[in-house]
Design a protein around this motif. Structure first.
Motif, mmCIF file in Angstrom:
data_model
loop_
_atom_site.group_PDB
_atom_site.id
_atom_site.type_symbol
_atom_site.label_atom_id
_atom_site.label_comp_id
_atom_site.label_asym_id
_atom_site.label_seq_id
_atom_site.Cartn_x
_atom_site.Cartn_y
_atom_site.Cartn_z
ATOM 1 N N ASN A 40 -26.964 55.909 80.800
ATOM 2 C CA ASN A 40 -28.355 55.456 80.824
ATOM 3 C C ASN A 40 -29.054 56.303 81.878
ATOM 4 O O ASN A 40 -28.705 56.261 83.052
ATOM 5 N N LYS A 41 -30.053 57.066 81.454
ATOM 6 C CA LYS A 41 -30.745 57.976 82.382
ATOM 7 C C LYS A 41 -31.388 57.224 83.542
ATOM 8 O O LYS A 41 -31.621 57.810 84.597
ATOM 9 N N ASP A 42 -31.687 55.941 83.348
ATOM 10 C CA ASP A 42 -32.297 55.149 84.419
ATOM 11 C C ASP A 42 -31.263 54.593 85.398
ATOM 12 O O ASP A 42 -31.613 53.986 86.398
ATOM 13 N N LYS A 44 -28.868 54.555 88.357
ATOM 14 C CA LYS A 44 -28.869 55.273 89.628
ATOM 15 C C LYS A 44 -27.488 55.146 90.264
ATOM 16 O O LYS A 44 -27.049 54.042 90.559
ATOM 17 N N GLN A 47 -26.811 52.795 92.991
ATOM 18 C CA GLN A 47 -26.902 51.365 92.703
ATOM 19 C C GLN A 47 -25.550 50.727 93.017
ATOM 20 O O GLN A 47 -24.521 51.147 92.511
ATOM 21 N N ASN A 107 -28.485 43.076 84.866
ATOM 22 C CA ASN A 107 -28.797 44.398 84.326
ATOM 23 C C ASN A 107 -28.460 44.509 82.842
ATOM 24 O O ASN A 107 -29.075 45.274 82.113
ATOM 25 N N LYS A 130 -36.465 44.067 80.634
ATOM 26 C CA LYS A 130 -35.822 45.393 80.657
ATOM 27 C C LYS A 130 -34.336 45.296 80.999
ATOM 28 O O LYS A 130 -33.824 45.919 81.923
ATOM 29 N N LYS A 166 -34.932 51.396 73.748
ATOM 30 C CA LYS A 166 -36.187 51.838 74.377
ATOM 31 C C LYS A 166 -37.006 50.628 74.837
ATOM 32 O O LYS A 166 -37.531 50.613 75.955
ATOM 33 N N GLY A 169 -35.891 49.271 77.970
ATOM 34 C CA GLY A 169 -35.966 50.177 79.107
ATOM 35 C C GLY A 169 -34.730 51.036 79.295
ATOM 36 O O GLY A 169 -34.504 51.579 80.380
ATOM 37 N N ASP A 171 -32.626 54.383 78.368
ATOM 38 C CA ASP A 171 -32.805 55.736 77.858
ATOM 39 C C ASP A 171 -31.463 56.450 77.961
ATOM 40 O O ASP A 171 -31.105 56.963 79.022
#
Length: 184
Positions: A40-42, A44, A47, A107, A130, A166, A169, A171
């Motif tokens: 998932n590009k979001d 981190k 995290q 999440n 999201k 999408k 949220g 990606d």
């Protein structure tokens, strides 16, 4: 006539319950999920925690067994430097469900087989907040769950509903999308 209707209702409910089978063992689903998270590009890497809500139903044996399998697997697994926590909620109230999500900073939601629950309401909550939805129940793809795991031949298959992802949220990288079957 009442007997006929009763039998018909019983058969329909039986078919719905039987169709909610999980083809890929739960421990394999969770291992794959742990590998999917970084795609998932979001996501981190810094995290510290990933909080996964396991949504199940106490009164539905299949759902309870899935939850039990996840508990056995759990033992707080690590994905690289990220701690994965599991929170369990036996679904019975949409408002309570939303409170659990916020309280535990969820999440990802793993949706076990459910009976007599409006999945559209649950998925509206995932989209609004999201939160990525995930399951092993292939039929739930029709409702808009983002990620479904199944078996194709003798290998696991990742199925991604791109629009739902999408909307939630999520990606995913092109690397994962190349490996998955995409539903537009």
């Amino acid at each position: 006539m009442k007997l006929f209707i009763s039998i018909l209702v019983f058969l329909l409910l039986w078919i719905v319950c039987i169709s909610q089978m999980i083809n890929l063992p739960v421990d394999n689903q969770l291992k794959i999920l742990e590998k999917i998270i970084p795609f998932n590009k979001d996501f981190k890497p810094e995290q510290k925690e990933i909080n996964i809500l396991v949504l199940y139903q106490n009164g539905f044996r299949t759902s309870q067994l899935i939850k039990n399998d996840i508990e056995k697997y759990q033992k707080v697994k690590r994905t690289e430097n990220n701690k994965i926590n599991y929170v369990y909620y036996s679904f019975n109230d949409l408002d309570e469900f939303q409170k659990i999500i916020h309280k535990n900073k969820i999440n990802i939601i793993y949706i076990a087989p459910l009976r007599a629950v409006d999945l559209n309401e649950i998925l509206a909550v995932t989209k609004k907040n999201k939160i990525m939805s995930f399951t092993g129940v292939v039929e739930y793809m029709e409702f808009g769950v983002s990620v479904v795991l199944d078996i194709k031949g003798d290998k696991p298959e990742i199925i991604i509903n791109r629009q739902s992802a999408k909307d939630e949220g999520v990606d995913f990288s092109s690397q994962l999308l190349k490996l998955a079957r995409i539903i537009e």
